[in-house]
Design a protein around this motif. Structure first.
Motif, PDB file in Angstrom:
ATOM      1  N   LYS A 120       0.944  -1.328  -0.082  1.00 33.80           N
ATOM      2  CA  LYS A 120      -0.040  -0.043  -0.044  1.00 33.80           C
ATOM      3  C   LYS A 120       0.903   1.209   0.041  1.00 33.80           C
ATOM      4  O   LYS A 120       0.413   2.344  -0.691  1.00 33.80           O
ATOM      5  CB  LYS A 120      -0.902   0.019   1.162  1.00 33.80           C
ATOM      6  CG  LYS A 120      -2.048  -0.897   1.246  1.00 33.80           C
ATOM      7  CD  LYS A 120      -2.831  -1.103   2.237  1.00 33.80           C
ATOM      8  CE  LYS A 120      -3.947  -2.058   2.333  1.00 33.80           C
ATOM      9  NZ  LYS A 120      -4.723  -2.108   3.496  1.00 33.80           N
ATOM     10  N   GLN A 123       1.850   1.957  -3.403  1.00 32.50           N
ATOM     11  CA  GLN A 123       0.507   2.367  -4.200  1.00 32.50           C
ATOM     12  C   GLN A 123       0.425   3.946  -4.017  1.00 32.50           C
ATOM     13  O   GLN A 123       0.166   4.699  -4.768  1.00 32.50           O
ATOM     14  CB  GLN A 123      -0.766   1.564  -3.813  1.00 32.50           C
ATOM     15  CG  GLN A 123      -0.594   0.229  -4.410  1.00 32.50           C
ATOM     16  CD  GLN A 123      -2.036  -0.612  -4.249  1.00 32.50           C
ATOM     17  OE1 GLN A 123      -2.531  -0.572  -3.039  1.00 32.50           O
ATOM     18  NE2 GLN A 123      -2.416  -0.827  -5.265  1.00 32.50           N
ATOM     19  N   HIS A 126       3.345   6.067  -5.602  1.00 27.89           N
ATOM     20  CA  HIS A 126       2.855   6.132  -7.083  1.00 27.89           C
ATOM     21  C   HIS A 126       1.606   7.344  -7.177  1.00 27.89           C
ATOM     22  O   HIS A 126       1.909   8.200  -7.992  1.00 27.89           O
ATOM     23  CB  HIS A 126       2.136   4.748  -7.757  1.00 27.89           C
ATOM     24  CG  HIS A 126       2.924   3.902  -7.958  1.00 27.89           C
ATOM     25  ND1 HIS A 126       2.586   2.788  -8.983  1.00 27.89           N
ATOM     26  CD2 HIS A 126       4.236   3.538  -7.587  1.00 27.89           C
ATOM     27  CE1 HIS A 126       3.717   2.084  -9.060  1.00 27.89           C
ATOM     28  NE2 HIS A 126       4.464   2.277  -8.140  1.00 27.89           N
ATOM     29  N   SER A 132       7.821   5.412  -8.958  1.00 26.83           N
ATOM     30  CA  SER A 132       7.848   4.580  -7.991  1.00 26.83           C
ATOM     31  C   SER A 132       8.664   4.608  -6.666  1.00 26.83           C
ATOM     32  O   SER A 132       9.817   5.211  -7.045  1.00 26.83           O
ATOM     33  CB  SER A 132       8.148   3.028  -8.747  1.00 26.83           C
ATOM     34  OG  SER A 132       9.365   3.009  -9.002  1.00 26.83           O
TER      35      SER A 132
END
Length: 316
Positions: A120, A123, A126, A132
């Motif tokens: 998470k 994510q 991002h 990343s």
């Protein structure tokens, strides 16, 4: 395990948002009201308050807090108000920046979160930074640090309790051979530490201790001044005994000449909903002083009140 105290009857997100808005009105900010609300709400509740605040007042709650608060108290409140994955993404990004760079913070996030939580974080990274976490860590680190940290932040370890005893024995032997050769950055060492489940790693290190007569971290103290070895030891401690890792971090943060408020704030805000109770027990055992007394003796004002409430003490 967690020290966060949420009241039995929690007001609606709309009521909390309204009270926070009131805390920002007038000549002075009502810091006590901010603490009494945000420091007694869990991550899901804080997120709903943020959503409701933005819908009602057209301003992000974080921006409103940023405008009203200052210094260490501001940082503690802002970090706490963020969702855990969002907070970790922010801290990891900060750790890759030139003036706030920290291999330790990157390692800490990679090793003390569950596999799903770390996923998470990637994510959230991002979504917030449009790149990343792996590429930023790779870009901002070099040499052995890059070799260790990139696989750590990329990992999705198995979370089960199953252990392969034969594998534990064979990998303990590999680790001992490489460490005896001082090949600390060997790809096999990195592979084992960065991919094995925490249960498997614990079994391997227990076998290492039994078979070779020393804990692995003792053998990794060959050169006490080697910064990579320090990070490697901290990585192993974070993966196997996180409460001991955090206890030492808090002890060093508080005992430093001038408190390391960033480390203190990071640990309290990131562990209050996870395992702060165990960290407190470890701190008391190791230092013969309760953590709340150590924090109270080293901080002051609203910052002190916020931290004490988050670790389960204080009246706010």
């Amino acid at each position: 395990m967690a020290t966060l105290k949420v009241p039995a009857n929690v007001p609606s997100p709309a009521e909390d948002a309204e009270q926070l808005h009131k805390a920002f009105q007038g000549w002075g900010t009502n810091e006590a009201l901010i603490i009494s609300i945000l420091a007694h709400r869990n991550a899901a509740q804080r997120n709903l308050i943020r959503q409701t605040y933005a819908e009602t007042y057209g301003v992000d709650l974080l921006k409103a807090l940023d405008n009203e608060l200052t210094s260490d108290f501001e940082r503690a409140v802002l970090l706490w108000t963020l969702e855990p994955a969002e907070r970790d993404a922010f801290l990891a990004n900060e750790a890759t920046k030139r003036f706030t760079s920290s291999n330790w913070v990157i390692m800490e996030i990679a090793c003390t979160r569950s596999s799903l939580d770390l996923f998470k974080v990637r994510q959230a990274y991002h979504a917030r930074f449009k790149k990343s976490l792996e590429e930023d860590v790779a870009h901002h680190t070099t040499g052995d640090y890059r070799k260790l940290l990139v696989p750590l932040v990329s990992a999705f370890r198995y979370e089960g309790d199953e252990v392969n005893v034969l594998l534990a024995k064979s990998e303990a032997k590999i680790l001992h051979e490489k460490i005896s050769e001082k090949a600390y950055n060997d790809e096999e060492v990195i592979r084992i530490i960065s991919t094995r489940s925490k249960a498997q790693l614990n079994a391997t290190l227990n076998h290492y201790n039994d078979a070779f007569g020393n804990a692995i971290n003792k053998d990794l103290k060959a050169d006490p001044n080697d910064d990579f070895l320090k990070l490697l030891r901290a990585t192993i401690k974070s993966l196997t005994c996180p409460e001991k890792y955090f206890e030492k971090l808090l002890r060093l943060a508080i005992k430093k000449q001038g408190t390391d408020e960033w480390a203190l704030t990071r640990v309290v805000t990131s562990r209050a909903e996870v395992d702060m109770e165990r960290i407190k027990e470890e701190y008391h055992r190791r230092n013969s002083v309760p953590l709340e007394r150590a924090i109270a003796g080293d901080t002051s004002g609203d910052y002190e009140k916020m931290l004490l409430v988050l670790i389960g003490h204080g009246d706010a």
